[in-house]
Design a protein around this motif. Structure first.
Motif, PDB file in Angstrom:
ATOM      1  N   LYS A   1       0.833  -1.201   0.000  1.00  0.00           N
ATOM      2  CA  LYS A   1       0.000   0.000   0.000  1.00  0.00           C
ATOM      3  C   LYS A   1       0.872   1.257   0.000  1.00  0.00           C
ATOM      4  O   LYS A   1       0.536   2.254  -0.642  1.00  0.00           O
ATOM      5  CB  LYS A   1      -0.932  -0.003   1.213  1.00  0.00           C
ATOM      6  CG  LYS A   1      -2.043  -1.037   1.123  1.00  0.00           C
ATOM      7  CD  LYS A   1      -2.967  -0.932   2.333  1.00  0.00           C
ATOM      8  CE  LYS A   1      -4.095  -1.951   2.221  1.00  0.00           C
ATOM      9  NZ  LYS A   1      -4.992  -1.881   3.408  1.00  0.00           N
TER      10      LYS A   1
ATOM     11  N   GLU B   1       2.072   1.862  -3.467  1.00  0.00           N
ATOM     12  CA  GLU B   1       0.999   2.391  -4.310  1.00  0.00           C
ATOM     13  C   GLU B   1       0.795   3.883  -4.104  1.00  0.00           C
ATOM     14  O   GLU B   1       0.462   4.610  -5.041  1.00  0.00           O
ATOM     15  CB  GLU B   1      -0.304   1.646  -4.017  1.00  0.00           C
ATOM     16  CG  GLU B   1      -0.318   0.200  -4.475  1.00  0.00           C
ATOM     17  CD  GLU B   1      -1.580  -0.527  -4.066  1.00  0.00           C
ATOM     18  OE1 GLU B   1      -2.421   0.097  -3.359  1.00  0.00           O
ATOM     19  OE2 GLU B   1      -1.751  -1.696  -4.440  1.00  0.00           O
ATOM     20  N   LYS B   2       0.990   4.350  -2.879  1.00  0.00           N
ATOM     21  CA  LYS B   2       0.714   5.746  -2.567  1.00  0.00           C
ATOM     22  C   LYS B   2       1.924   6.656  -2.741  1.00  0.00           C
ATOM     23  O   LYS B   2       1.837   7.859  -2.520  1.00  0.00           O
ATOM     24  CB  LYS B   2       0.190   5.857  -1.125  1.00  0.00           C
ATOM     25  CG  LYS B   2      -1.154   5.171  -0.921  1.00  0.00           C
ATOM     26  CD  LYS B   2      -1.637   5.332   0.501  1.00  0.00           C
ATOM     27  CE  LYS B   2      -2.992   4.660   0.698  1.00  0.00           C
ATOM     28  NZ  LYS B   2      -4.031   5.277  -0.144  1.00  0.00           N
TER      29      LYS B   2
ATOM     30  N   LYS C   1       6.036  -4.796  -7.952  1.00  0.00           N
ATOM     31  CA  LYS C   1       4.950  -3.871  -7.618  1.00  0.00           C
ATOM     32  C   LYS C   1       5.310  -2.445  -8.025  1.00  0.00           C
ATOM     33  O   LYS C   1       4.469  -1.711  -8.582  1.00  0.00           O
ATOM     34  CB  LYS C   1       4.670  -3.940  -6.112  1.00  0.00           C
ATOM     35  CG  LYS C   1       3.535  -3.037  -5.655  1.00  0.00           C
ATOM     36  CD  LYS C   1       2.219  -3.475  -6.237  1.00  0.00           C
ATOM     37  CE  LYS C   1       1.064  -2.681  -5.658  1.00  0.00           C
ATOM     38  NZ  LYS C   1      -0.242  -3.080  -6.243  1.00  0.00           N
TER      39      LYS C   1
ATOM     40  N   GLU D   1       4.999  -2.036 -11.718  1.00  0.00           N
ATOM     41  CA  GLU D   1       3.585  -1.994 -12.098  1.00  0.00           C
ATOM     42  C   GLU D   1       3.001  -0.607 -11.856  1.00  0.00           C
ATOM     43  O   GLU D   1       2.266  -0.088 -12.690  1.00  0.00           O
ATOM     44  CB  GLU D   1       2.804  -3.047 -11.294  1.00  0.00           C
ATOM     45  CG  GLU D   1       3.068  -4.483 -11.712  1.00  0.00           C
ATOM     46  CD  GLU D   1       2.361  -5.483 -10.810  1.00  0.00           C
ATOM     47  OE1 GLU D   1       1.772  -5.054  -9.791  1.00  0.00           O
ATOM     48  OE2 GLU D   1       2.395  -6.687 -11.122  1.00  0.00           O
ATOM     49  N   CYS D   2       3.341  -0.013 -10.719  1.00  0.00           N
ATOM     50  CA  CYS D   2       2.852   1.337 -10.403  1.00  0.00           C
ATOM     51  C   CYS D   2       3.402   2.363 -11.387  1.00  0.00           C
ATOM     52  O   CYS D   2       2.734   3.345 -11.711  1.00  0.00           O
ATOM     53  CB  CYS D   2       3.237   1.715  -8.975  1.00  0.00           C
ATOM     54  SG  CYS D   2       2.364   0.777  -7.702  1.00  0.00           S
TER      55      CYS D   2
ATOM     56  N   GLU E   1       1.222   2.721 -14.519  1.00  0.00           N
ATOM     57  CA  GLU E   1      -0.138   3.227 -14.401  1.00  0.00           C
ATOM     58  C   GLU E   1      -0.229   4.632 -14.990  1.00  0.00           C
ATOM     59  O   GLU E   1       0.775   5.282 -15.280  1.00  0.00           O
ATOM     60  CB  GLU E   1      -0.569   3.230 -12.937  1.00  0.00           C
ATOM     61  CG  GLU E   1      -0.692   1.828 -12.351  1.00  0.00           C
ATOM     62  CD  GLU E   1      -1.074   1.846 -10.886  1.00  0.00           C
ATOM     63  OE1 GLU E   1      -1.185   2.956 -10.322  1.00  0.00           O
ATOM     64  OE2 GLU E   1      -1.265   0.755 -10.327  1.00  0.00           O
TER      65      GLU E   1
END
Length: 210
Positions: free
Chosen positions: A2, A5-6, A30, A33-34, A37
């Motif tokens: 998380k 992601e942020k 991860k 992947e971010c 986006e």
């Protein structure tokens, strides 16, 4: 995950033993992947005591680590797919523009990284966005910039004088948000007032680099 992601920016610090950690490799997948986006984060690889080509091609110590991973998952289809994902993420990350800090003075290399991130990501987006709607703010900012002469390495104070409520603190905060990222240290002190009958003053002070 998380937290990744942020985040607006991810620093990936590659060492010789980086690929031995499945946890690090999962985080890297991860992160990449971010990055892909729509409003993807910025990823900056840091090569610490490791050649970027070793990361990119999974050679040397990375080859040893992946041989162990593949041995562990040799009878596991999903596991082998995960290993391939790690390889793909490593190659993609190592192809990005980053910093090789193997040579030279380590502290100076780290300071370059800090300065770069500060210049790009430490501005107050909320304040700048909010102040764009203030009528006439740009003219005041340009006037202050010309008087502060930020490029000159000396102490300089500029007073903003006028009756209460006309926006002196707003202008001072705006110039702080605009210029503070160029300084090695900065602090905004709000509501510091001198007792006057009808007029008050806001100050912006620039000190030389330490």
């Amino acid at each position: 995950m998380k937290a990744i992601e942020k985040s607006q920016i991810a620093l990936v610090i590659f060492s010789r033993n980086y690929a031995t950690s499945r946890w690090c490799l999962n985080e890297l997948v991860k992160i990449m992947e971010c990055k892909e986006e729509e409003n993807g984060q910025t990823v900056i690889p840091i090569f610490y005591d490791v050649d970027p080509s070793h990361v990119r091609n999974q050679s040397e110590s990375f080859a040893v680590a992946f041989a162990e991973h593949e041995l562990k998952y040799k009878d596991d289809v999903e596991g082998m797919q995960k290993v391939q994902g790690w390889r793909t993420a490593l190659t993609a990350a190592a192809n990005l523009k980053g910093y090789d800090i193997r040579d030279g003075i380590e502290s100076e290399k780290i300071q370059l990284i800090v300065d770069y991130i500060s210049s790009k990501f430490c501005k107050s987006d909320y304040s700048i966005s909010f102040l764009q709607d203030v009528v006439g703010i740009n003219a005041h900012l340009e006037e202050l910039k010309s008087r502060l002469q930020i490029e000159i390495n000396d102490v300089r104070s500029v007073g903003i004088w006028g009756i209460g409520g006309i926006g002196k603190t707003t202008i001072a905060k705006a110039i702080f948000d605009t210029l503070s990222h160029q300084l090695k240290a900065a602090c905004f002190l709000a509501n510091v007032k001198r007792k006057c009958k009808k007029e008050s003053t806001s100050f912006f002070t620039k000190y030389p680099s330490l």
